[in-house]
Design a protein around this motif. Structure first.
Motif, PDB file in Angstrom:
ATOM      1  N   LEU A 273       0.776  -1.202  -0.176  1.00  0.00           N
ATOM      2  CA  LEU A 273       0.017   0.192   0.066  1.00  0.00           C
ATOM      3  C   LEU A 273       1.010   1.326  -0.073  1.00  0.00           C
ATOM      4  O   LEU A 273       0.596   2.414  -0.375  1.00  0.00           O
ATOM      5  N   ALA A 274       2.141   1.219   0.495  1.00  0.00           N
ATOM      6  CA  ALA A 274       2.899   2.262   0.381  1.00  0.00           C
ATOM      7  C   ALA A 274       4.496   2.012   0.586  1.00  0.00           C
ATOM      8  O   ALA A 274       4.642   0.841   0.916  1.00  0.00           O
ATOM      9  N   ARG A 275       5.253   2.745  -0.064  1.00  0.00           N
ATOM     10  CA  ARG A 275       6.630   2.212  -0.341  1.00  0.00           C
ATOM     11  C   ARG A 275       7.680   2.858   0.638  1.00  0.00           C
ATOM     12  O   ARG A 275       8.661   2.471   0.928  1.00  0.00           O
ATOM     13  N   ASP A 276       7.400   4.141   1.069  1.00  0.00           N
ATOM     14  CA  ASP A 276       7.959   4.953   1.786  1.00  0.00           C
ATOM     15  C   ASP A 276       7.489   5.655   3.008  1.00  0.00           C
ATOM     16  O   ASP A 276       7.177   6.792   2.981  1.00  0.00           O
ATOM     17  N   PRO A 277       7.483   4.914   3.961  1.00  0.00           N
ATOM     18  CA  PRO A 277       7.877   3.599   4.361  1.00  0.00           C
ATOM     19  C   PRO A 277       7.089   2.531   3.955  1.00  0.00           C
ATOM     20  O   PRO A 277       5.770   2.885   3.443  1.00  0.00           O
ATOM     21  N   ALA A 324       4.293 -13.001   7.462  1.00  0.00           N
ATOM     22  CA  ALA A 324       4.045 -11.608   6.963  1.00  0.00           C
ATOM     23  C   ALA A 324       5.527 -11.226   6.784  1.00  0.00           C
ATOM     24  O   ALA A 324       5.875 -10.417   6.002  1.00  0.00           O
ATOM     25  N   GLY A 325       6.662 -11.560   7.408  1.00  0.00           N
ATOM     26  CA  GLY A 325       7.838 -10.960   7.342  1.00  0.00           C
ATOM     27  C   GLY A 325       8.453 -11.591   6.159  1.00  0.00           C
ATOM     28  O   GLY A 325       9.207 -10.961   5.611  1.00  0.00           O
ATOM     29  N   LEU A 326       8.044 -12.904   5.699  1.00  0.00           N
ATOM     30  CA  LEU A 326       8.493 -13.372   4.409  1.00  0.00           C
ATOM     31  C   LEU A 326       7.961 -12.319   3.326  1.00  0.00           C
ATOM     32  O   LEU A 326       8.618 -12.152   2.314  1.00  0.00           O
ATOM     33  N   HIS A 327       6.783 -12.029   3.314  1.00  0.00           N
ATOM     34  CA  HIS A 327       6.237 -11.372   2.453  1.00  0.00           C
ATOM     35  C   HIS A 327       6.913 -10.043   2.123  1.00  0.00           C
ATOM     36  O   HIS A 327       7.203  -9.545   1.027  1.00  0.00           O
ATOM     37  N   ALA A 328       7.146  -9.354   3.413  1.00  0.00           N
ATOM     38  CA  ALA A 328       7.569  -8.071   3.291  1.00  0.00           C
ATOM     39  C   ALA A 328       9.193  -8.242   2.720  1.00  0.00           C
ATOM     40  O   ALA A 328       9.683  -7.498   1.917  1.00  0.00           O
ATOM     41  N   GLY A 335      11.080  -5.867  -5.234  1.00  0.00           N
ATOM     42  CA  GLY A 335      10.231  -4.692  -5.627  1.00  0.00           C
ATOM     43  C   GLY A 335       8.718  -4.946  -6.169  1.00  0.00           C
ATOM     44  O   GLY A 335       7.830  -4.157  -6.811  1.00  0.00           O
ATOM     45  N   ALA A 336       8.420  -6.472  -5.736  1.00  0.00           N
ATOM     46  CA  ALA A 336       7.027  -6.656  -5.883  1.00  0.00           C
ATOM     47  C   ALA A 336       5.852  -5.879  -5.294  1.00  0.00           C
ATOM     48  O   ALA A 336       6.184  -5.085  -4.459  1.00  0.00           O
ATOM     49  N   GLY A 337       4.854  -5.853  -5.812  1.00  0.00           N
ATOM     50  CA  GLY A 337       3.644  -5.104  -5.487  1.00  0.00           C
ATOM     51  C   GLY A 337       2.781  -6.031  -4.561  1.00  0.00           C
ATOM     52  O   GLY A 337       1.571  -5.586  -4.080  1.00  0.00           O
ATOM     53  N   ALA A 338       2.746  -7.367  -4.806  1.00  0.00           N
ATOM     54  CA  ALA A 338       1.962  -8.111  -4.245  1.00  0.00           C
ATOM     55  C   ALA A 338       2.650  -9.490  -4.122  1.00  0.00           C
ATOM     56  O   ALA A 338       3.123  -9.946  -5.074  1.00  0.00           O
ATOM     57  N   TRP A 417       5.070 -13.980  -6.649  1.00  0.00           N
ATOM     58  CA  TRP A 417       4.866 -12.575  -6.501  1.00  0.00           C
ATOM     59  C   TRP A 417       4.665 -11.953  -8.071  1.00  0.00           C
ATOM     60  O   TRP A 417       4.931 -12.505  -8.907  1.00  0.00           O
ATOM     61  N   GLY A 418       4.299 -10.432  -7.910  1.00  0.00           N
ATOM     62  CA  GLY A 418       3.860  -9.773  -9.146  1.00  0.00           C
ATOM     63  C   GLY A 418       4.125  -8.314  -8.811  1.00  0.00           C
ATOM     64  O   GLY A 418       3.911  -7.874  -7.728  1.00  0.00           O
TER      65      GLY A 418
END
Ligand SMILES: CSC[C@@H](O)[C@@H](O)C(=O)COP(=O)(O)O
Ligand SMILES: [Zn+2]
Length: 444
Positions: A273-277, A324-328, A335-338, A417-418
């Motif tokens: 939902l956001a990249r920075d942070p 969740a830690g692995l998703h992050a 750089g994936a979005g999902a 991922w994608g």
């Protein structure tokens, strides 16, 4: 970037209150809770440091006591202290300390959009407990990321500061490090950061001074100006946005559950939902993935820890996915979005059959991954499973093939991922199709 001990808070409090508190509780921790993964890992590290692979609980307790006496900043000591303190803080037995000039400033800076983070030699667990149980209540919403010697490296070497800036996506020249220890300030400066020494009477480095770093005696003397280009840290993601993401994740999960890829509570999904942070919406842990609602979602940070959104905690649905830690990590790495994680039979079966990776070539379906249909071989990596997301993340990082947006986790399932949720779904469907084909081909 804030150091804690000696900078925001009195070292004397740590040594005088917290060390004895931990010392009294190590014995029980080492005997009664030796099987807990964090305790086990710390004990392993201590045995290695002592060069005594068979050291028993009593020997380890003695070593910890000696390290406390020397104020040695050993990582496993910090880990075990972190556990004991976190529980002490949670029970209300412990309340942390901040110098009186600190909190007004942190609040002011936070409100002005300055992003505040913590880098301290105390473990991340201890730091969170410290901020979470201050005399003025829970200050964690003021701080973004927490770094310690384990996730960032030692405080006296520049590479740790470089790693932190990279992790934050921050330009080194726009980070200010506040610390009471000249060696740390030197290392931060070598990484291109700004520095200011906080020199408080009674602190260990008061007499020796701050070298050639600018210095202040209290936070009241500091003035921080936010220039152009600084991303505000404030709450960047609203509760509504999280809920909308929850609805999208629920729809995807229902689809995958319909395929039989998320049996029971297995699998989890996330979207950036956001990249920075970095902020991801991730499915809540332990839910029936075929029956998720828009509320079964939690907002997490770049390490997979739950964070609050604009309208208070958005984590109405409880805990974030255990993975969740692995998703992050996948998002930070690729750089994936999902990210889609499913437990499919084909992934586990092929992981077993090809532990070194699954080579795919000459298939029209590969075009769905951006790989040519003819003449190019690509490998779908297989990594060993772990319950520790940092370990799993390291394995994924090492094994990952840049052309393949997926990894099989042996005995567990599939990560795909994608760029966005639809693309992650397409990739998942394509990779799963390829795995089913391999299973059906029956080649050993
Ligand atoms: C049968 S659930 C297995 C879980 O440990 C895990 O692998 C999983 O995929 C789901 O975990 P969750 O925490 O619900 O996201
Ligand atoms: Zn899983």
């Amino acid at each position: 970037m804030l150091d804690i001990e000696g900078t925001t808070s009195a070292t004397g409090f740590v040594v005088g209150e917290l060390y004895p508190y931990a010392r009294k509780r190590f014995g029980r921790l080492l005997t009664e809770r030796a099987a807990e993964p964090e305790v086990r890992r710390a004990v392993g590290q201590i045995r290695a440091m002592l060069g005594e692979p068979a050291a028993d609980a009593a020997r380890i307790e003695r070593a910890l006591g000696a390290w406390l006496d020397e104020d040695r900043k050993a990582t496993p000591l910090k880990t075990l202290q972190g556990i004991v303190w976190a529980e002490g803080f949670a029970s209300g037995e412990l309340v942390s300390h901040f110098y009186p000039d600190v909190l007004p400033r942190l609040r002011e800076w936070h409100a002005a959009g300055v992003r505040l983070h913590v880098y301290s030699s105390g473990s991340v667990a201890a730091q969170r407990a410290w901020f979470g149980h201050s005399p003025e209540g829970d200050l964690r919403p003021l701080a973004g990321e927490f770094y310690d010697t384990e996730n960032a490296g030692p405080k006296l070497v520049a590479t740790s500061y470089e790693a932190i800036a990279a992790d934050l996506g921050a330009v080194p020249g726009r980070v200010l490090f506040l610390s009471d220890r000249p060696g740390e300030l030197d290392a931060a400066r070598a990484a291109g950061w700004h520095t200011a020494g906080v020199r408080r009477p009674g602190e260990p480095y008061y007499e020796s001074g701050m070298g050639d770093h600018p210095e202040v005696a209290s936070f009241a003397e500091l003035e921080i100006r936010t220039g152009t280009g600084a991303a505000p840290d404030g709450p960047v993601v609203g509760a509504d946005e999280v809920r909308r993401a929850g609805a999208r994740l629920a729809a995807e999960a229902a689809r995958f559950a319909g395929f039989g890829w998320m049996r029971g509570t297995s699998g989890n999904l996330s979207v950036v939902l956001a990249r920075d942070p970095l902020r991801l919406a991730v499915t809540a842990s332990g839910r029936d993935k075929g029956e998720l609602t828009e509320d079964d979602v939690v907002l997490v940070d770049g390490r997979g820890a739950a964070v609050a959104g604009t309208a208070g905690p958005v984590a109405g649905a409880g805990k974030p996915s255990a993975e969740a830690g692995l998703h992050a990590r996948v998002v930070r790495l690729t750089g994936a979005g999902a990210v889609v994680h499913v437990h499919t039979v084909a992934a586990v079966a092929m992981g077993r059959r090809r532990p070194g990776g699954i080579v795919l070539r000459d298939l029209e379906m590969l075009k769905g991954l951006g790989v040519p249909a003819e003449g190019t071989a690509v490998r779908l990596p297989v990594i060993a499973n772990s319950q520790d997301m940092d370990v799993l993340g390291d394995r994924l990082e090492e094994a990952r093939e840049p052309r393949m947006p997926a990894v099989v986790v042996a005995g567990h399932g599939l990560y795909v991922w994608g760029e966005d949720l639809p693309q992650a779904r397409h990739h998942a469907e394509v990779v799963q199709w390829l795995l089913e084909l391999e299973v059906a081909s029956g080649r050993e």
